[in-house]
Design a protein around this motif. Structure first.
Motif, PDB file in Angstrom:
ATOM      1  N   ASN A   1      84.270  67.635  92.430  1.00 54.97           N
ATOM      2  CA  ASN A   1      84.186  67.691  93.987  1.00 54.97           C
ATOM      3  C   ASN A   1      85.257  68.418  94.461  1.00 54.97           C
ATOM      4  N   ILE A   2      84.621  69.514  95.262  1.00 55.36           N
ATOM      5  CA  ILE A   2      85.907  69.941  96.173  1.00 55.36           C
ATOM      6  C   ILE A   2      85.926  69.483  97.468  1.00 55.36           C
ATOM      7  N   ALA A   3      87.129  68.771  97.850  1.00 54.61           N
ATOM      8  CA  ALA A   3      87.459  68.385  99.171  1.00 54.61           C
ATOM      9  C   ALA A   3      88.422  69.528 100.166  1.00 54.61           C
ATOM     10  N   LYS A   4      87.978  69.360 101.233  1.00 49.52           N
ATOM     11  CA  LYS A   4      88.918  70.581 102.069  1.00 49.52           C
ATOM     12  C   LYS A   4      90.297  70.127 102.082  1.00 49.52           C
ATOM     13  N   ASP A   5      90.784  68.845 102.177  1.00 44.47           N
ATOM     14  CA  ASP A   5      92.230  68.679 102.199  1.00 44.47           C
ATOM     15  C   ASP A   5      92.199  67.409 101.438  1.00 44.47           C
ATOM     16  N   GLN A   6      93.515  66.844 101.427  1.00 43.67           N
ATOM     17  CA  GLN A   6      93.884  65.626 100.553  1.00 43.67           C
ATOM     18  C   GLN A   6      93.393  64.102 101.592  1.00 43.67           C
ATOM     19  N   GLN A   7      93.257  64.274 102.561  1.00 48.59           N
ATOM     20  CA  GLN A   7      92.637  63.249 103.569  1.00 48.59           C
ATOM     21  C   GLN A   7      91.403  62.926 103.162  1.00 48.59           C
ATOM     22  N   SER A   8      90.836  64.196 103.276  1.00 47.93           N
ATOM     23  CA  SER A   8      89.289  64.249 103.035  1.00 47.93           C
ATOM     24  C   SER A   8      88.919  63.607 101.521  1.00 47.93           C
ATOM     25  N   MET A   9      89.913  64.093 100.764  1.00 48.91           N
ATOM     26  CA  MET A   9      89.578  63.682  99.160  1.00 48.91           C
ATOM     27  C   MET A   9      89.750  62.163  99.166  1.00 48.91           C
ATOM     28  N   THR A  10      90.860  61.505  99.866  1.00 50.87           N
ATOM     29  CA  THR A  10      91.254  60.296  99.568  1.00 50.87           C
ATOM     30  C   THR A  10      90.047  59.321 100.206  1.00 50.87           C
ATOM     31  N   ALA A  11      89.668  60.007 101.365  1.00 46.85           N
ATOM     32  CA  ALA A  11      88.359  59.260 101.960  1.00 46.85           C
ATOM     33  C   ALA A  11      87.238  59.113 101.136  1.00 46.85           C
ATOM     34  N   GLN A  12      86.692  60.111 100.535  1.00 51.09           N
ATOM     35  CA  GLN A  12      85.733  60.273  99.715  1.00 51.09           C
ATOM     36  C   GLN A  12      86.086  59.215  98.218  1.00 51.09           C
ATOM     37  N   PHE A  13      87.066  59.142  97.910  1.00 48.36           N
ATOM     38  CA  PHE A  13      87.495  58.668  96.660  1.00 48.36           C
ATOM     39  C   PHE A  13      87.275  56.998  97.071  1.00 48.36           C
TER      40      PHE A  13
END
Length: 325
Positions: free
Chosen positions: A258-270
């Motif tokens: 999955n592609i997150a727009k930035d690292q903050q969004s990535m960590t939140a989804q994880f």
């Protein structure tokens, strides 16, 4: 760097080693991460600054690998390219699980056979004869032969494709020939001391795809996973190569990146449980998550990672050998 993994079951250490080479140790070390075990050891060096974390203490338990299942991975930012010769961390997982290399280093920096089943090198280091593995097929079903290796060797000389990174490994006036279907002979004017460094990052692409109309959106190699779909800005999906030359590999049925727009969004989804595996979180997040029992933090040893200094010898002062030395 870091990767974060959510629980995927038992240990992912491989059950068997690849065949040995006449010039390499018979038992390569186990891949250092679950990503590597899912595909091949080179998957562990997708980024020289990479680590990982998973979400359950059971993920670190010892035992035989469990077959099957889909891995949900996530990274910040879309793919930069799916071209296996464009060496960049922005290629995501593609370059490391879709393609194979000729050889791969183990944890002791000893070259292990991959697409090259064995090799012979002359004492002066100026000639390497590669004996290719027979019966290897691209994901299209076409057999890989020495013609494909020659095509790929010629292709990486184009700096417009490689941005000079892989091209820089090859000495000027280097030549290669294929005397038969499963043999490639490489000759260099000087001893090629970085030959196996080059083989480590030299992905073998399918010519028909690389020269085809979908070259920028589709990747075809001989690797453990097939490149199934790329929805720009959303996700990339990979499937199991059911005809992979390494018996019993890969362990997984597939991977969704999955592609997150930035690292903050990535960590939140994880942390919300949407992914099992997070690539390159921030150092702050890596440190924070690694202190909880819910996640497993893995710093990959990356035995084949390297830093490359490429001076431009046509400009002063780098035209002076004493400065370069």
């Amino acid at each position: 760097g870091a990767i974060i993994l959510a629980a995927c079951g038992g240990s992912t250490q491989p059950a068997a080693s690849p065949p040995s080479s006449s010039t390499a140790p018979a038992s390569p070390a186990a891949p250092p991460s679950s990503v590597a075990a899912a595909g091949q050891s080179t998957a562990a060096v997708a980024n020289p600054s990479t680590a990982s974390v998973t979400a359950s203490p059971s993920a670190a338990a010892s035992g035989a690998p469990k077959l099957g299942g889909m891995l949900r991975a996530i990274q910040a930012g879309d793919l930069a390219s799916v071209d296996g010769h464009y060496y960049t961390p922005g290629a995501g997982l593609s370059a490391w699980i879709v393609f194979d290399t000729l050889t791969a280093y183990d944890d002791n920096l000893k070259p292990q056979p991959q697409l090259a089943e064995s090799w012979d090198q002359t004492p002066d280091g100026k000639q390497i004869t590669l004996h290719l593995r027979k019966g290897v097929t691209f994901h299209t079903g076409r057999e890989m032969t020495s013609d494909d290796i020659i095509y790929n060797l010629n292709r990486i000389l184009d700096i417009k494709i490689t941005v000079g990174i892989i091209t820089g490994f090859v000495q000027p006036k280097t030549t290669w020939t294929n005397p038969d279907k499963y043999t490639v002979v490489i000759n260099t004017p000087q001893p090629w001391v970085v030959a196996f460094d080059f083989f480590q990052v030299f992905n073998i692409l399918d010519k028909e795809t690389a020269e085809g109309p979908n070259a920028k959106s589709k990747a075809v190699g001989t690797g453990p996973f097939t490149f199934n779909e790329w929805v720009v800005g959303d996700h990339v999906s990979y499937g199991k190569n059911k005809n992979y030359w390494q018996s019993g590999r890969p362990y997984l049925d597939g991977i969704t990146l999955n592609i997150a727009k930035d690292q903050q969004s990535m960590t939140a989804q994880f942390e919300a449980g949407a992914s099992d595996f997070m690539v390159n979180p921030t150092i702050v997040d890596y440190s924070r998550l690694s202190k909880t029992s819910q996640y497993q933090a893995l710093t990959l040893p990356n035995p084949a990672a390297f830093w490359m200094l490429q001076p431009n010898v046509t400009r002063k002062p780098m035209d002076d050998k004493r400065v370069r030395q």
